[in-house]
Motif scaffolding. Sequence first.
Motif, PDB file in Angstrom:
ATOM      1  N   GLY A 161      28.438 -19.467 -30.393  1.00  0.00           N
ATOM      2  CA  GLY A 161      29.883 -19.767 -30.444  1.00  0.00           C
ATOM      3  C   GLY A 161      30.314 -20.556 -29.213  1.00  0.00           C
ATOM      4  O   GLY A 161      31.077 -21.524 -29.311  1.00  0.00           O
ATOM      5  N   VAL A 162      29.809 -20.152 -28.034  1.00  0.00           N
ATOM      6  CA  VAL A 162      30.149 -20.858 -26.793  1.00  0.00           C
ATOM      7  C   VAL A 162      29.618 -22.303 -26.851  1.00  0.00           C
ATOM      8  O   VAL A 162      30.285 -23.251 -26.424  1.00  0.00           O
ATOM      9  CB  VAL A 162      29.594 -20.104 -25.560  1.00  0.00           C
ATOM     10  N   PHE A 163      28.412 -22.466 -27.402  1.00  0.00           N
ATOM     11  CA  PHE A 163      27.817 -23.807 -27.561  1.00  0.00           C
ATOM     12  C   PHE A 163      28.768 -24.718 -28.363  1.00  0.00           C
ATOM     13  O   PHE A 163      29.120 -25.811 -27.929  1.00  0.00           O
ATOM     14  CB  PHE A 163      26.467 -23.653 -28.273  1.00  0.00           C
ATOM     15  N   TRP A 164      29.225 -24.209 -29.523  1.00  0.00           N
ATOM     16  CA  TRP A 164      30.114 -25.027 -30.377  1.00  0.00           C
ATOM     17  C   TRP A 164      31.489 -25.194 -29.734  1.00  0.00           C
ATOM     18  O   TRP A 164      32.117 -26.254 -29.860  1.00  0.00           O
ATOM     19  CB  TRP A 164      30.219 -24.414 -31.779  1.00  0.00           C
ATOM     20  N   LEU A 165      31.953 -24.163 -29.018  1.00  0.00           N
ATOM     21  CA  LEU A 165      33.242 -24.268 -28.315  1.00  0.00           C
ATOM     22  C   LEU A 165      33.189 -25.410 -27.290  1.00  0.00           C
ATOM     23  O   LEU A 165      34.128 -26.180 -27.144  1.00  0.00           O
ATOM     24  CB  LEU A 165      33.550 -22.929 -27.612  1.00  0.00           C
ATOM     25  N   GLY A 166      32.047 -25.506 -26.599  1.00  0.00           N
ATOM     26  CA  GLY A 166      31.876 -26.582 -25.611  1.00  0.00           C
ATOM     27  C   GLY A 166      32.052 -27.948 -26.248  1.00  0.00           C
ATOM     28  O   GLY A 166      32.816 -28.789 -25.748  1.00  0.00           O
ATOM     29  N   TRP A 167      31.380 -28.182 -27.373  1.00  0.00           N
ATOM     30  CA  TRP A 167      31.505 -29.494 -28.037  1.00  0.00           C
ATOM     31  C   TRP A 167      32.932 -29.723 -28.515  1.00  0.00           C
ATOM     32  O   TRP A 167      33.442 -30.857 -28.472  1.00  0.00           O
ATOM     33  CB  TRP A 167      30.516 -29.600 -29.208  1.00  0.00           C
ATOM     34  N   ALA A 168      33.602 -28.636 -28.971  1.00  0.00           N
ATOM     35  CA  ALA A 168      34.982 -28.790 -29.462  1.00  0.00           C
ATOM     36  C   ALA A 168      35.926 -29.150 -28.302  1.00  0.00           C
ATOM     37  O   ALA A 168      36.745 -30.073 -28.425  1.00  0.00           O
ATOM     38  CB  ALA A 168      35.439 -27.500 -30.145  1.00  0.00           C
ATOM     39  N   ILE A 169      35.779 -28.452 -27.157  1.00  0.00           N
ATOM     40  CA  ILE A 169      36.635 -28.745 -25.988  1.00  0.00           C
ATOM     41  C   ILE A 169      36.448 -30.198 -25.581  1.00  0.00           C
ATOM     42  O   ILE A 169      37.400 -30.929 -25.305  1.00  0.00           O
ATOM     43  CB  ILE A 169      36.288 -27.791 -24.810  1.00  0.00           C
ATOM     44  N   LEU A 170      35.184 -30.608 -25.564  1.00  0.00           N
ATOM     45  CA  LEU A 170      34.845 -31.986 -25.160  1.00  0.00           C
ATOM     46  C   LEU A 170      35.512 -33.017 -26.100  1.00  0.00           C
ATOM     47  O   LEU A 170      36.204 -33.934 -25.651  1.00  0.00           O
ATOM     48  CB  LEU A 170      33.333 -32.086 -25.247  1.00  0.00           C
ATOM     49  N   ALA A 171      35.331 -32.814 -27.409  1.00  0.00           N
ATOM     50  CA  ALA A 171      35.865 -33.784 -28.373  1.00  0.00           C
ATOM     51  C   ALA A 171      37.391 -33.815 -28.313  1.00  0.00           C
ATOM     52  O   ALA A 171      38.001 -34.893 -28.299  1.00  0.00           O
ATOM     53  CB  ALA A 171      35.386 -33.435 -29.781  1.00  0.00           C
ATOM     54  N   ILE A 172      38.021 -32.642 -28.226  1.00  0.00           N
ATOM     55  CA  ILE A 172      39.493 -32.602 -28.164  1.00  0.00           C
ATOM     56  C   ILE A 172      39.973 -33.304 -26.890  1.00  0.00           C
ATOM     57  O   ILE A 172      40.926 -34.077 -26.915  1.00  0.00           O
ATOM     58  CB  ILE A 172      40.006 -31.136 -28.202  1.00  0.00           C
ATOM     59  N   VAL A 207      33.541 -29.721 -18.560  1.00  0.00           N
ATOM     60  CA  VAL A 207      33.423 -28.283 -18.867  1.00  0.00           C
ATOM     61  C   VAL A 207      32.751 -28.131 -20.235  1.00  0.00           C
ATOM     62  O   VAL A 207      31.839 -27.315 -20.422  1.00  0.00           O
ATOM     63  CB  VAL A 207      34.821 -27.603 -18.882  1.00  0.00           C
ATOM     64  N   GLY A 208      33.187 -28.967 -21.191  1.00  0.00           N
ATOM     65  CA  GLY A 208      32.605 -28.927 -22.534  1.00  0.00           C
ATOM     66  C   GLY A 208      31.111 -29.193 -22.496  1.00  0.00           C
ATOM     67  O   GLY A 208      30.319 -28.451 -23.104  1.00  0.00           O
ATOM     68  N   PHE A 209      30.710 -30.222 -21.752  1.00  0.00           N
ATOM     69  CA  PHE A 209      29.269 -30.523 -21.639  1.00  0.00           C
ATOM     70  C   PHE A 209      28.522 -29.329 -21.042  1.00  0.00           C
ATOM     71  O   PHE A 209      27.454 -28.945 -21.523  1.00  0.00           O
ATOM     72  CB  PHE A 209      29.042 -31.746 -20.745  1.00  0.00           C
ATOM     73  N   LEU A 210      29.074 -28.755 -19.964  1.00  0.00           N
ATOM     74  CA  LEU A 210      28.361 -27.663 -19.277  1.00  0.00           C
ATOM     75  C   LEU A 210      28.180 -26.462 -20.208  1.00  0.00           C
ATOM     76  O   LEU A 210      27.099 -25.869 -20.262  1.00  0.00           O
ATOM     77  CB  LEU A 210      29.104 -27.262 -17.999  1.00  0.00           C
ATOM     78  N   LEU A 211      29.239 -26.112 -20.962  1.00  0.00           N
ATOM     79  CA  LEU A 211      29.118 -24.984 -21.903  1.00  0.00           C
ATOM     80  C   LEU A 211      28.038 -25.295 -22.944  1.00  0.00           C
ATOM     81  O   LEU A 211      27.178 -24.462 -23.247  1.00  0.00           O
ATOM     82  CB  LEU A 211      30.460 -24.730 -22.604  1.00  0.00           C
ATOM     83  N   ALA A 212      28.081 -26.524 -23.481  1.00  0.00           N
ATOM     84  CA  ALA A 212      27.134 -26.892 -24.547  1.00  0.00           C
ATOM     85  C   ALA A 212      25.692 -26.949 -24.023  1.00  0.00           C
ATOM     86  O   ALA A 212      24.755 -26.623 -24.750  1.00  0.00           O
ATOM     87  CB  ALA A 212      27.538 -28.236 -25.143  1.00  0.00           C
ATOM     88  N   PHE A 213      25.525 -27.351 -22.763  1.00  0.00           N
ATOM     89  CA  PHE A 213      24.161 -27.497 -22.228  1.00  0.00           C
ATOM     90  C   PHE A 213      23.535 -26.165 -21.827  1.00  0.00           C
ATOM     91  O   PHE A 213      22.319 -26.004 -21.888  1.00  0.00           O
ATOM     92  CB  PHE A 213      24.160 -28.442 -21.016  1.00  0.00           C
ATOM     93  N   TRP A 214      24.393 -25.226 -21.370  1.00  0.00           N
ATOM     94  CA  TRP A 214      23.843 -23.962 -20.854  1.00  0.00           C
ATOM     95  C   TRP A 214      23.844 -22.835 -21.884  1.00  0.00           C
ATOM     96  O   TRP A 214      23.060 -21.872 -21.736  1.00  0.00           O
ATOM     97  CB  TRP A 214      24.603 -23.514 -19.599  1.00  0.00           C
ATOM     98  N   ALA A 215      24.736 -22.917 -22.896  1.00  0.00           N
ATOM     99  CA  ALA A 215      24.849 -21.805 -23.850  1.00  0.00           C
ATOM    100  C   ALA A 215      23.740 -21.907 -24.895  1.00  0.00           C
ATOM    101  O   ALA A 215      23.878 -22.601 -25.903  1.00  0.00           O
ATOM    102  CB  ALA A 215      26.223 -21.820 -24.511  1.00  0.00           C
ATOM    103  N   THR A 216      22.649 -21.255 -24.620  1.00  0.00           N
ATOM    104  CA  THR A 216      21.554 -21.199 -25.594  1.00  0.00           C
ATOM    105  C   THR A 216      20.938 -19.806 -25.564  1.00  0.00           C
ATOM    106  O   THR A 216      20.713 -19.258 -24.473  1.00  0.00           O
ATOM    107  CB  THR A 216      20.468 -22.270 -25.300  1.00  0.00           C
ATOM    108  N   PRO A 217      20.648 -19.233 -26.726  1.00  0.00           N
ATOM    109  CA  PRO A 217      20.017 -17.908 -26.729  1.00  0.00           C
ATOM    110  C   PRO A 217      18.567 -17.971 -26.258  1.00  0.00           C
ATOM    111  O   PRO A 217      18.028 -16.977 -25.785  1.00  0.00           O
ATOM    112  CB  PRO A 217      20.077 -17.464 -28.192  1.00  0.00           C
ATOM    113  N   SER A 218      17.924 -19.162 -26.391  1.00  0.00           N
ATOM    114  CA  SER A 218      16.513 -19.284 -25.957  1.00  0.00           C
ATOM    115  C   SER A 218      16.382 -20.478 -25.032  1.00  0.00           C
ATOM    116  O   SER A 218      16.341 -21.613 -25.501  1.00  0.00           O
ATOM    117  CB  SER A 218      15.595 -19.498 -27.167  1.00  0.00           C
TER     118      SER A 218
END
Length: 246
Positions: free
Chosen positions: A124-135, A180-191
């Motif tokens: 969810g955080v991964f997708w939130l990051g991309w959404a924040i970035l695009a908005i 911020v969006g990039f950082l969330l998307a780059f770091w939020a991974t379960p693996s």
Amino acid sequence: MAGVTAVLYGVAAYAIFLGSFLYAIGFVGNVVVPKSIDSGAAGSPVEAVIVNVLLLGLFAAQHSVMARPAFKRLWTRIVPKSVERSTYVLLASLVLMLLYWQWRPIPGLVWSVEDAVWIAVINGVFWLGWAILAISTHLIDHFEMFGLAQVFAASRKKQAPAPVFKTPFFYKWVRHPIYVGFLLAFWATPSMTWGHLLFSTGSTGYILLGIFLEERDLVALFGDQYRRYRKQVGMLIPWPGRNPAE
Ligand SMILES: C[S@@+](CC[C@H](N)C(=O)[O-])C[C@H]1O[C@@H](n2cnc3c(N)ncnc32)[C@H](O)[C@@H]1O
């Protein structure tokens, strides 16, 4: 450059950017795309680190140099001003494509989350990051940021409007919501693999350098307005107790 040619060039550059941006989501998230950050056969880890660092360095160098006002002044003696931004966007997209193509996976898990609830939260955080970035690109000026406003203005024989200082929505809480969006998307991974960690660490370092350079330009452009904003609003983290910018 004639108006119609500039528009065609700008629209083509934008389409290529959009493709490379959407690919980035699949590349970092290991979803849908044929070649992602962790896919492919692993080779020598030393070679992988060298190649990946060079790819990240090329992306950082292209972005840092071409975004600077001094470079733009020289560059627009060769490239028409109306397509300067589109050319930047096009080259950035081509460098990204090279990175997707040549990126070497480095397997081995740095962390791995097993719990289904936590996996869902992290995704969810991964997708939130991309959404924040695009908005956020739309909050500043999406079409100016990616060169379309400039080519359409040129086709009407007008200059694109001068940049305006803005602090809408997310910009009231942090100065750099796109990053911020990039950082969330780059770091939020379960693996988190070693290859992904190299990518996230390198791009975080570059984002911090990019912020330093961008803010220097923003102070030169907007003066005290930006200096005040910098005192009131956090860089990447909203600080409770600070006043959101007016
Ligand atoms: C890729 S965008 C990144 C914007 C911002 N750093 C962020 O993370 O949301 C870079 C462009 O946004 C412009 N920019 C950044 N902050 C701005 C603001 N508050 N108002 C207007 N333009 C801004 C910069 O001048 C630059 O042309």
